[in-house]
Write a protein that holds these residues in place. Structure first.
Motif, PDB file in Angstrom:
ATOM      1  N   VAL A  52     -21.515  36.483 -47.899  1.00 56.00           N
ATOM      2  CA  VAL A  52     -20.908  36.763 -46.738  1.00 56.00           C
ATOM      3  C   VAL A  52     -20.718  37.867 -45.920  1.00 56.00           C
ATOM      4  CG1 VAL A  52     -18.319  36.640 -46.213  1.00 56.00           C
ATOM      5  CG2 VAL A  52     -19.023  34.811 -48.120  1.00 56.00           C
ATOM      6  N   ALA A  53     -20.784  38.945 -46.782  1.00 52.03           N
ATOM      7  CA  ALA A  53     -20.927  40.411 -46.187  1.00 52.03           C
ATOM      8  C   ALA A  53     -22.141  40.398 -45.192  1.00 52.03           C
ATOM      9  CB  ALA A  53     -21.254  41.406 -47.148  1.00 52.03           C
ATOM     10  N   VAL A  54     -23.448  39.765 -45.620  1.00 52.27           N
ATOM     11  CA  VAL A  54     -24.609  39.866 -44.753  1.00 52.27           C
ATOM     12  C   VAL A  54     -24.320  39.067 -43.589  1.00 52.27           C
ATOM     13  CG1 VAL A  54     -26.936  39.122 -44.592  1.00 52.27           C
ATOM     14  CG2 VAL A  54     -26.350  40.249 -46.683  1.00 52.27           C
ATOM     15  N   PHE A  55     -23.627  37.820 -43.704  1.00 50.72           N
ATOM     16  CA  PHE A  55     -23.245  36.888 -42.526  1.00 50.72           C
ATOM     17  C   PHE A  55     -22.494  37.684 -41.641  1.00 50.72           C
ATOM     18  CE2 PHE A  55     -19.884  34.153 -40.568  1.00 50.72           C
ATOM     19  CZ  PHE A  55     -20.935  33.308 -39.935  1.00 50.72           C
ATOM     20  N   VAL A  56     -21.555  38.570 -41.970  1.00 53.63           N
ATOM     21  CA  VAL A  56     -20.811  39.095 -41.080  1.00 53.63           C
ATOM     22  C   VAL A  56     -21.341  40.452 -40.411  1.00 53.63           C
ATOM     23  CG1 VAL A  56     -18.657  40.675 -41.219  1.00 53.63           C
ATOM     24  CG2 VAL A  56     -18.488  38.801 -42.460  1.00 53.63           C
ATOM     25  N   LEU A  57     -22.317  40.951 -41.085  1.00 47.59           N
ATOM     26  CA  LEU A  57     -23.163  42.049 -40.344  1.00 47.59           C
ATOM     27  C   LEU A  57     -23.914  41.309 -39.179  1.00 47.59           C
ATOM     28  CD1 LEU A  57     -24.383  44.265 -43.526  1.00 47.59           C
ATOM     29  CD2 LEU A  57     -22.788  44.745 -41.524  1.00 47.59           C
ATOM     30  N   GLY A  58     -24.765  40.239 -39.768  1.00 48.23           N
ATOM     31  CA  GLY A  58     -25.364  39.461 -38.658  1.00 48.23           C
ATOM     32  C   GLY A  58     -24.593  39.022 -37.329  1.00 48.23           C
ATOM     33  N   SER A  59     -23.308  38.511 -37.718  1.00 42.41           N
ATOM     34  CA  SER A  59     -22.659  38.270 -36.494  1.00 42.41           C
ATOM     35  C   SER A  59     -22.233  39.340 -35.627  1.00 42.41           C
ATOM     36  CB  SER A  59     -20.966  37.163 -37.421  1.00 42.41           C
ATOM     37  OG  SER A  59     -21.548  36.206 -38.070  1.00 42.41           O
ATOM     38  N   VAL A  60     -21.718  40.283 -36.274  1.00 40.55           N
ATOM     39  CA  VAL A  60     -21.439  41.563 -35.365  1.00 40.55           C
ATOM     40  C   VAL A  60     -22.382  41.800 -34.576  1.00 40.55           C
ATOM     41  CG1 VAL A  60     -20.852  43.945 -35.543  1.00 40.55           C
ATOM     42  CG2 VAL A  60     -19.614  42.188 -36.951  1.00 40.55           C
ATOM     43  N   ALA A  61     -23.874  41.903 -35.064  1.00 38.73           N
ATOM     44  CA  ALA A  61     -24.919  42.213 -34.498  1.00 38.73           C
ATOM     45  C   ALA A  61     -25.321  41.276 -33.314  1.00 38.73           C
ATOM     46  CB  ALA A  61     -26.086  42.248 -35.315  1.00 38.73           C
ATOM     47  N   ALA A  62     -25.034  40.173 -33.620  1.00 39.83           N
ATOM     48  CA  ALA A  62     -25.322  38.827 -32.548  1.00 39.83           C
ATOM     49  C   ALA A  62     -24.196  39.174 -31.566  1.00 39.83           C
ATOM     50  CB  ALA A  62     -25.154  37.650 -33.071  1.00 39.83           C
ATOM     51  N   GLY A  63     -22.983  39.453 -31.769  1.00 40.32           N
ATOM     52  CA  GLY A  63     -21.736  39.505 -30.560  1.00 40.32           C
ATOM     53  C   GLY A  63     -22.121  40.707 -29.945  1.00 40.32           C
ATOM     54  N   VAL A  64     -22.896  41.650 -30.207  1.00 41.30           N
ATOM     55  CA  VAL A  64     -22.776  42.920 -29.410  1.00 41.30           C
ATOM     56  C   VAL A  64     -24.382  43.077 -28.941  1.00 41.30           C
ATOM     57  CG1 VAL A  64     -21.026  44.213 -30.642  1.00 41.30           C
ATOM     58  CG2 VAL A  64     -23.429  44.670 -31.391  1.00 41.30           C
ATOM     59  N   SER A  65     -25.065  42.210 -29.037  1.00 39.66           N
ATOM     60  CA  SER A  65     -26.642  42.000 -28.684  1.00 39.66           C
ATOM     61  C   SER A  65     -26.631  42.244 -27.047  1.00 39.66           C
ATOM     62  CB  SER A  65     -27.303  40.893 -28.967  1.00 39.66           C
ATOM     63  OG  SER A  65     -27.443  40.937 -30.401  1.00 39.66           O
ATOM     64  N   GLN A  66     -27.661  43.239 -26.854  1.00 40.83           N
ATOM     65  CA  GLN A  66     -27.839  43.559 -25.215  1.00 40.83           C
ATOM     66  C   GLN A  66     -29.408  42.783 -24.791  1.00 40.83           C
ATOM     67  OE1 GLN A  66     -25.397  45.196 -23.483  1.00 40.83           O
ATOM     68  NE2 GLN A  66     -24.262  45.010 -25.605  1.00 40.83           N
ATOM     69  N   SER A  67     -30.022  42.159 -25.594  1.00 40.90           N
ATOM     70  CA  SER A  67     -30.947  41.543 -25.060  1.00 40.90           C
ATOM     71  C   SER A  67     -31.335  40.417 -25.919  1.00 40.90           C
ATOM     72  CB  SER A  67     -32.297  42.502 -25.016  1.00 40.90           C
ATOM     73  OG  SER A  67     -32.579  42.639 -26.527  1.00 40.90           O
TER      74      SER A  67
END
Length: 504
Positions: free
Chosen positions: A96-111
């Motif tokens: 679940v923690a890995v999923f949260v990290l991936g979700s945050v990274a996806a939400g702030v992606s610039q490219s």
């Protein structure tokens, strides 16, 4: 030794309390499963706006979806093996923690490239959650009682799979939200799942000495599967089926998987123990799971596109039109689960479910751009009912046949092949659909809407042939009665109903 009192309803006083405790523990697992599965479907209706905002290409468009599917599929057996070696509770929290990290990274992606990488990380967490939720349930509920709870799993999966595109369409069409919230919206729910898991999930931890993890086997399996998925994602688009690229990638994948097979026969703690995979029950369950996985993924992906592209409905309307299928999954999974817990007889449910699944696909195999929505609703209801009666029960077949120490590996082996079949199925059917639409426009001068509607029937007809494999697997399964003990070595306690029937 004291015995539990039997009340007027025929159940012991401890049973309702125990069921409440299980449901409390399930709450965190089900929330985690919901947000993880939702992340794979919510992007489908939002992808055009995502790519437009990030100036992405058509290839990147495909990989935003494929990256998650690839890492989810490739890491499933690894999570399963770790579950047989370490604390299942800790592992599901890590996933679940890995999923949260991936979700945050996806939400702030610039490219688009950053978004693809974030989705790959998200997929690792999704693979862990999907596998470990089933493993955790298997570790605390005997197979005979597990049928009752497998309905909750199917219902959660159905809601997230079918409801994802509807939610994604709503998010991107709401000006004060935007596409980034397709990823960020899951974070508070995942955080709630972590808190619930920490407070309510109690699982036994088996300490094992001299544990050896098969890193080489894991790397080879992951690499081989990844190369195959990359090939299937680009074939017939960037290069032809008969090209040198196809030969090179398929050849490399076969070499990697062959070496992996050789390694798995020689290491002390293989990622995929062959003694489990070689069992007749596991082979048939894998075959049935391939059919149900392909059906669930293909139906959710291509029906939504059919309604929007061919029939001109909005994303919200398309989601509403798939309610018969979602309702079929919800109702059948819950009712079948309860009946299964009462009778313990699993084979009738997977046989009937496989027949309904194939019938529904065959019905959709006749559609074109003018097919009656009433007819399609009946076919979708058959598909949903079939999925609800088969998807979790094929996993349960295997869980019932292996000892508790192998539950993790056995469960994720079935889940792995189901996910793999769904990934390959959706991608191959998508390639066929694209070719048919292009041919229809070029040769018959049809509009895109007409060509798409007429071609969709063809891929569902192919899907019915795949679904028919599930019938074969279900029929060939040996009739079994689900055990009431957690482990194969434990004696099965007499249930209340059995005790009442024998006068005990």
């Amino acid at each position: 030794m004291s015995t539990a009192a039997v009340n007027e309803s025929g159940t012991t006083d401890e049973q309702p309390k125990a069921q409440r405790q299980v449901l409390v523990a399930l709450s965190g697992l089900l929330i985690a499963l919901f947000v993880a599965t939702l992340s794979s479907t919510v992007v489908s209706t939002a992808l055009p706006k995502m790519i437009g905002a990030l100036d992405g290409s058509q290839t990147q468009y495909t990989w935003i979806v494929t990256a998650t599917l690839l890492t989810t599929t490739a890491t499933t057996p690894i999570w399963g093996k770790l579950a047989d070696l370490f604390s299942k509770k800790n592992l599901v929290q890590v996933a679940v923690a890995v999923f949260v990290l991936g979700s945050v990274a996806a939400g702030v992606s610039q490219s688009a490239g950053q978004l693809i990488a974030a989705r790959a990380l998200q997929g690792i967490g999704v693979g862990g959650v999907q596998a470990l939720v089933q493993i955790a349930i298997a570790a605390m509920i005997p197979p005979r009682e597990r049928g009752r709870y497998s309905g909750y799993l199917s219902s959660v999966t159905a809601l997230s799979t079918i409801g994802g595109p509807l939610l994604g369409g709503f998010i991107v069409d709401t000006s004060w939200l935007g596409w980034r919230w397709c990823f960020l919206i899951s974070i508070p729910f995942a955080a709630a799942a972590l808190v619930l898991l920490q407070r309510t999930l109690r699982l036994p931890v088996v300490r094992r000495d001299n544990v050896k993890i098969d890193y080489l086997g894991a790397a080879l399996i992951t690499s081989g599967v990844s190369v195959l998925l990359i090939w299937i994602s680009f074939v017939d688009n960037s290069f032809a089926w008969g090209s040198w690229q196809t030969a090179a990638m398929v050849g490399a994948a076969l070499v990697l998987l062959s070496v992996a097979l050789w390694v798995e026969t020689r290491v002390a703690e293989p990622i995929v123990p062959l003694h489990i995979i070689k069992q007749r029950t596991t082979v048939l369950a894998i075959l049935g799971s391939l059919a149900s996985g392909t059906a669930m993924f293909a139906a959710s992906v291509y029906l939504s596109q059919y309604f929007q592209v061919s029939r001109g409905y909005t994303a919200t309307e398309a989601g509403m039109l798939t309610i018969p299928m979602m309702g079929g999954v919800l109702v059948s999974s819950i009712l079948a689960g309860r009946m299964l817990s009462r009778t313990g007889k699993l084979k009738p449910f997977v046989v009937i479910g496989s027949v309904l699944l194939t019938t529904g696909f065959a019905g959709l195999g006749t559609i074109d751009h003018r097919t009656s929505l009433v007819f399609m609703s009946v076919a979708m209801l058959c598909i949903g009912t079939g999925v609800g009666m088969t998807m979790q029960n094929f996993v349960l077949v295997v869980q019932n046949s292996v000892p508790l120490k192998d539950i993790g590996t056995a469960s994720t082996a079935v889940t792995f092949f189901r996910s793999l079949g769904g990934t390959f199925g959706v991608t191959v059917l998508g390639a066929i659909l694209a070719r048919q639409v292009a041919d229809g426009i070029a040769q018959d001068h049809e509009s895109a809407a007409v060509a798409y509607g007429d071609a969709t029937g063809t891929i569902f007809l192919i899907g019915s042939a795949v679904a028919a494999l599930g019938i074969i697997a279900a029929v060939l399964l040996k009739p079994v009665t689900l055990r009431t003990s957690l482990d194969t070595s434990e004696p099965s306690p007499v249930t209340t109903a059995e005790a009442a029937g024998t006068g005990r």
